[in-house]
Write a protein that holds these residues in place. Structure first.
Motif: not given
Length: 347
Positions: A129-143
């Motif tokens: 929340x503080x920085x606004x960074x979003x991380x999510x898994x997709x197609x066996x990797x992370x974005x």
């Protein structure tokens, strides 16, 4: 005059469907379930943007789309009762086709089955929340991507040197540059700016014989996922009130140590079953551990791994702490480890 002979009554018998017809029926049912399940937004998260706006993040399917993606809605400062919020995409529309170009891994498919997901696309995400960074898994990797309040965004793939599907990513609460995840039944941590990746646990050997490799770290057991809906198996130490948000090469907290509490699962007593592979036509066999009713379940224990972030930045001084006695010894009546967490002050 009617005959008194008994008349034979013929009951119509439905035609037995072929395998291809059954497959079409299942696909059609799955399509209908997918349409119903994606109509309702899920995984809602609130965040206050730097300009004071309140933004709601959620997973759903856009009106003209067919894959689940990350959307958001901004709450106006003054909203009348019953005001309908406008949905806007957080992620660029063409990212879905790029991330889904490869085949999904077995680990991802099993996780979706246990979550009862009838959709594909972006099915989970992490927000700092503080920085606004979003991380999510997709197609066996992370974005990852950084939401500054204006979009849509095109995510970048995290640089990692670990092989295999990356599952259940979690952003460090005190340093958004650090992201932990599970890969091949062990916990890894990566620095998102430099790509420095380190394996933190060594529970899983990675051998071909499943019977000789019963340990895993950071992944809940089958019963926890299937019956208790707990899919998280490790927990970052939260920020304490006196901590400052670290970034880059900075340490944080009074001792500069990052800590992760995790569950180690031992499935030595869980029986192994063999099934034909659903991803191959070559007669390959897949092995699964499945605790049938009346048979032993897996055993869980809690451990803590800690490390320090040095200049470079480099992840160093990795060490693992264990309880003096396993949970099974201290609580011999224990059957399940249902919930785990840190105290509010992270002491």
């Amino acid at each position: 005059m009617e005959s008194n002979e008994a008349r034979e009554v013929q009951i119509p018998v439905s035609k037995k469907k072929s395998w291809s017809e059954l497959k079409n029926v299942v696909c059609e049912l799955r399509r209908q379930l997918s349409g119903l399940s994606t109509m309702v937004p899920g995984s809602l998260t609130f965040r206050t943007l730097p300009d004071g706006r309140t933004r709601i993040y959620f997973l759903s399917t856009p009106a003209n789309g067919w894959e689940t993606t990350l959307l958001c809605a901004d709450v106006p400062p003054v909203a009348s009762h019953g005001h309908r919020l406008a949905w806007t995409p957080v992620i660029e529309a063409n990212f879905q086709s790029l991330s889904g170009a490869g085949r999904f891994s077995r680990e991802e498919q099993l996780l979706w089955e246990r979550k009862r997901l009838a959709t594909w696309g972006i099915t989970s995400y992490e927000l700092h929340r503080e920085s606004g960074k979003l991380v999510f898994p997709a197609a066996s990797s992370l974005f990852q991507c950084l939401d500054t309040g204006f979009g849509p965004l095109f995510p970048a793939e995290l640089r990692m040197n670990s092989c295999g599907a990356k599952l259940n990513p979690q952003i460090c609460p005190s340093n958004p540059d650090l992201v932990a995840y599970v890969c091949d039944c062990d916990i890894w941590v990566s620095h998102t700016l430099t790509g420095c990746s380190v394996r933190l646990t060594f529970a899983h050997k990675g051998g071909r014989n499943m019977a000789d490799d019963p340990l895993s770290a950071g992944l809940p057991s089958y019963v926890m996922q299937e019956e208790f809906s707990r899919y998280q198996g490790y927990w970052w130490q939260p920020r304490t009130p006196g901590d400052t948000l670290a970034s880059g090469m900075s340490d944080y907290g009074p001792d500069g140590v990052y800590r992760i509490l995790y569950e180690e699962v031992d499935e030595s007593d869980v029986k192994i079953f063999c099934f034909p592979s659903s991803n191959s036509n070559l007669g390959e066999i897949e092995e699964f551990r499945f605790p049938r009713a009346g048979t032993p379940n897996s055993q869980s224990n809690l451990k803590l791994v800690q490390f320090i972030l040095r200049e470079g930045p480099q992840i160093v001084d990795v060490s693992t702490l264990e309880l003096q006695y396993p949970l099974s010894v201290m609580f011999p009546w224990m059957e399940y480890l249902v919930r785990v967490g840190w105290t509010p002050n992270a002491d």
